[in-house]
Scaffold this active site. Sequence first.
Site, short mmCIF file in Angstrom:
data_model
loop_
_atom_site.label_atom_id
_atom_site.label_comp_id
_atom_site.label_asym_id
_atom_site.label_seq_id
_atom_site.Cartn_x
_atom_site.Cartn_y
_atom_site.Cartn_z
N ASP A 156 -29.60 99.65 25.80
CA ASP A 156 -28.86 100.74 26.45
C ASP A 156 -27.57 100.24 27.12
O ASP A 156 -27.53 99.12 27.60
CB ASP A 156 -29.78 101.37 27.51
CG ASP A 156 -29.29 102.75 27.92
OD1 ASP A 156 -28.36 103.28 27.29
OD2 ASP A 156 -29.84 103.28 28.91
N ASN A 159 -31.04 111.12 19.00
CA ASN A 159 -29.66 110.63 18.84
C ASN A 159 -28.87 111.36 17.74
O ASN A 159 -27.64 111.28 17.70
CB ASN A 159 -29.63 109.12 18.56
CG ASN A 159 -29.96 108.28 19.78
OD1 ASN A 159 -30.44 107.15 19.66
ND2 ASN A 159 -29.73 108.81 20.98
C1 FPP Z 1 -27.92 103.56 23.85
O1 FPP Z 1 -26.77 103.27 24.61
C2 FPP Z 1 -27.78 102.90 22.56
C3 FPP Z 1 -27.91 103.51 21.36
C4 FPP Z 1 -28.19 104.95 21.21
C5 FPP Z 1 -27.72 102.76 20.11
C6 FPP Z 1 -28.25 101.35 20.10
C7 FPP Z 1 -27.75 100.69 18.89
C8 FPP Z 1 -27.26 99.44 18.84
C9 FPP Z 1 -27.25 98.47 19.94
C10 FPP Z 1 -26.72 98.95 17.53
C11 FPP Z 1 -27.87 98.48 16.72
C12 FPP Z 1 -27.38 97.88 15.49
C13 FPP Z 1 -28.18 97.23 14.66
C14 FPP Z 1 -27.55 96.56 13.53
C15 FPP Z 1 -29.62 97.14 14.83
P1 FPP Z 1 -25.68 104.39 24.84
O2 FPP Z 1 -24.71 104.35 23.73
O3 FPP Z 1 -26.35 105.70 25.06
O4 FPP Z 1 -24.97 103.87 26.12
P2 FPP Z 1 -24.55 104.70 27.41
O5 FPP Z 1 -25.83 105.12 28.07
O6 FPP Z 1 -23.79 103.69 28.20
O7 FPP Z 1 -23.69 105.84 26.97
#
Ligand code: FPP
Length: 242
Positions: free
Chosen positions: A30, A78
């Site tokens: 996250d 998502n």
């Molecule tokens: C949540 O943080 C993260 C996600 C919804 C996506 C997680 C995916 C990755 C780390 C990439 C994975 C890639 C591979 C190749 C496995 P957020 O974007 O909601 O962050 P925020 O809460 O700060 O907005």
Amino acid sequence: MALFSKKNSTAQSGRPDFDILPEHVGIIMDGNGRWAKKRGLPRSAGHKAGAEVFRNISKECGRLGIKHATFYAFSTENWRRPKEEVDALMRLFKEYLLEAKADIAAAENNKLRFIGEREGISDELLRLMDEAEEDTKNNTGCEIMLAVNYGGRQEIVSAVNKSLREGKTQITEQDISDNIYTVPECDLIIRPSGEERLSNFLLWQAAYSEFWYSDVLWPDFTNEDLYSALREFEKRNRRFGG
Ligand code: FPP
């Protein structure tokens, strides 16, 4: 009940040594969006940086001797994000899978598995996911599980439905354990970025999980953060309700 594994010494590699390691670690990746925002970058840049960290931390889990590591990469919720962001994430999964053969199978001896619903994922990505699982299935290192299109409630509901289709009229805990995505109970859940909730991750498997939170955003998460979580886990007194 989850088991502990005692790790082989890693002293020679310069890694810290742990007396007790979690057998199964779950990681909620996250904070990518906030990391990008702080730098005036699009959210996709945060996910790209997060994907690099995933590559590193998943390998480190294997090197430390952790048997199973589940990474929450894309939840069933998502899909509601802007199309551009969803597309960027799907592209990152594809890029990772295209390199996974050489990187994970050959160099690291880890297994790759996917948990989540297949419906909604493109045929091309599904084919790459299947190939990566097939190519790494005989590896003996860490089982790296990527939760993609995953939701904990939905996993439990589909396990119940499977049992009903098998003719069961009374569902037991064992029926559900047998029909979820067969990941073992989760010993430790790591959530960076300052949020302190489970967000529909491994609901069944987390019944007796220990939790570790930190303010660090996922793209800034380092091996040292992983070691801190494992150090903290070593100190916890787990009673499993007894
Ligand atoms: C949540 O943080 C993260 C996600 C919804 C996506 C997680 C995916 C990755 C780390 C990439 C994975 C890639 C591979 C190749 C496995 P957020 O974007 O909601 O962050 P925020 O809460 O700060 O907005």
